[in-house]
Scaffold this motif. Sequence first.
Motif, short mmCIF file in Angstrom:
data_model
loop_
_atom_site.label_atom_id
_atom_site.label_comp_id
_atom_site.label_asym_id
_atom_site.label_seq_id
_atom_site.Cartn_x
_atom_site.Cartn_y
_atom_site.Cartn_z
N GLU A 76 -50.39 22.14 11.99
CA GLU A 76 -48.99 22.08 12.42
C GLU A 76 -48.18 23.19 11.76
O GLU A 76 -47.34 23.85 12.38
CB GLU A 76 -48.40 20.71 12.08
N ARG A 80 -46.10 26.28 13.50
CA ARG A 80 -44.67 26.51 13.26
C ARG A 80 -44.45 27.89 12.65
O ARG A 80 -43.51 28.59 13.01
CB ARG A 80 -44.10 25.42 12.36
N LYS A 83 -44.82 30.49 15.24
CA LYS A 83 -43.63 30.54 16.09
C LYS A 83 -42.52 31.32 15.40
O LYS A 83 -41.75 32.06 16.01
CB LYS A 83 -43.18 29.12 16.41
N LEU A 84 -42.48 31.13 14.12
CA LEU A 84 -41.44 31.77 13.32
C LEU A 84 -41.74 33.24 13.06
O LEU A 84 -40.88 34.10 13.15
CB LEU A 84 -41.32 31.03 11.99
N LEU A 226 -38.83 23.47 6.07
CA LEU A 226 -38.73 22.81 7.35
C LEU A 226 -37.86 21.56 7.29
O LEU A 226 -37.24 21.18 8.26
CB LEU A 226 -40.12 22.45 7.87
N SER A 255 -37.36 24.00 13.64
CA SER A 255 -38.28 24.09 14.75
C SER A 255 -38.89 25.47 14.84
O SER A 255 -39.65 25.76 15.75
CB SER A 255 -37.55 23.77 16.05
N GLY A 256 -38.55 26.29 13.89
CA GLY A 256 -39.19 27.59 13.82
C GLY A 256 -38.67 28.61 14.82
O GLY A 256 -39.33 29.58 15.09
N GLU A 257 -37.50 28.39 15.33
CA GLU A 257 -37.02 29.30 16.36
C GLU A 257 -36.00 30.28 15.83
O GLU A 257 -35.15 29.96 15.03
CB GLU A 257 -36.37 28.51 17.48
#
Length: 296
Positions: A76, A80, A83-84, A226, A255-257
């Motif tokens: 997980e 994340r 994504k980041l 997080l 959420s890593g965005e």
Amino acid sequence: MGRSPCCAKEGLNKGAWTALEDRVLSEYIKVHGEGGWRNLPKKAGLKRCGKSCRLRWLNYLRPDIKRGNISPDEEELIVRLHKLLGNRWSLIAGRLPGRTDNEIKNYWNTNLSKRVPDQEAHSSSPSSAGHGEPRSNKAKNVMSHNVVRTKAAKCTKVFINPQLPRKGLLLADDHKPEDYHRQQAVVDHQPDGNGLSSPSLLENSSSSDFLMDFDMNSELCLANLLGLEFSSGGDNLFSEEMQLHQQYWSDNVGSGEDCVADDQFQPTTILNFQSLNSFLNADANQGDWLELAETS
DNA sequence: AAAGCAAACAACCGCAATCTG
DNA sequence: TCAGATTGCGGTTGTTTGCTT
């Protein structure tokens, strides 16, 4: 044509390492330590390129390496972080103790890239070209289009100038308008147990600009980040802003965005303008509102 | 049992960043 | 300051392993 090879190829072994080679390399590094890769093979009596030795040591022989059995938690976290950070495998690996960039990269390419939503796989993982595309497709490393990235720098401060309808945030020092008056109140920081800051008001000024110092500890693991929350420091002029930042971080960093840290995950805050626009209810353009103030 | 195929993974390569004299 | 050396990173490729037919 092209550049010369990193080392003379003649007479060097290639391919899989033998147990003997592994032992020789491990013994040598135990005695002499890491580094000096170029000359290491000759000194150690290995018929290998220095790069190959380095890779073998870093990925397999180092004593602190965990191999295989990537846990669901780790998985997980990889998703994340990817994504980041995109395909910055060494950075991702840095947040997973005992894991190597090569292992994570392989794991991503063979497992995770197939599972994550197409959108992400396509935007931030060139190697997701593995979906039936030929291996020769030499996609270059392209950061996700919605990730803002800078050179590594110790940046800790984000300035917000509400007088410029929530978009006045500052520009990088180089681009700061000359007439800009930094009349911000200063919010000090007192690192809490998580290595995060607990801003508290130090000083106020007539302007409602303010400065917030996120001061993320460079050792801070993303796992901590997080779930982070800012403490607002009580009822004061800045509570609303604090809440906005807290909201931002929990919504986006969580959420890593649209957020990225610098190469060492040093205290850096880079806020994607689209995200900020959405919660600041502004209509800023990139560069309009954001400043990363270098503090070292 | 053997061939064909795909997945997994170790290793290589080129480039860029950093270091050093 | 600069050029060459060194190191590190990420993409790609080659080989091995395991599954299916």
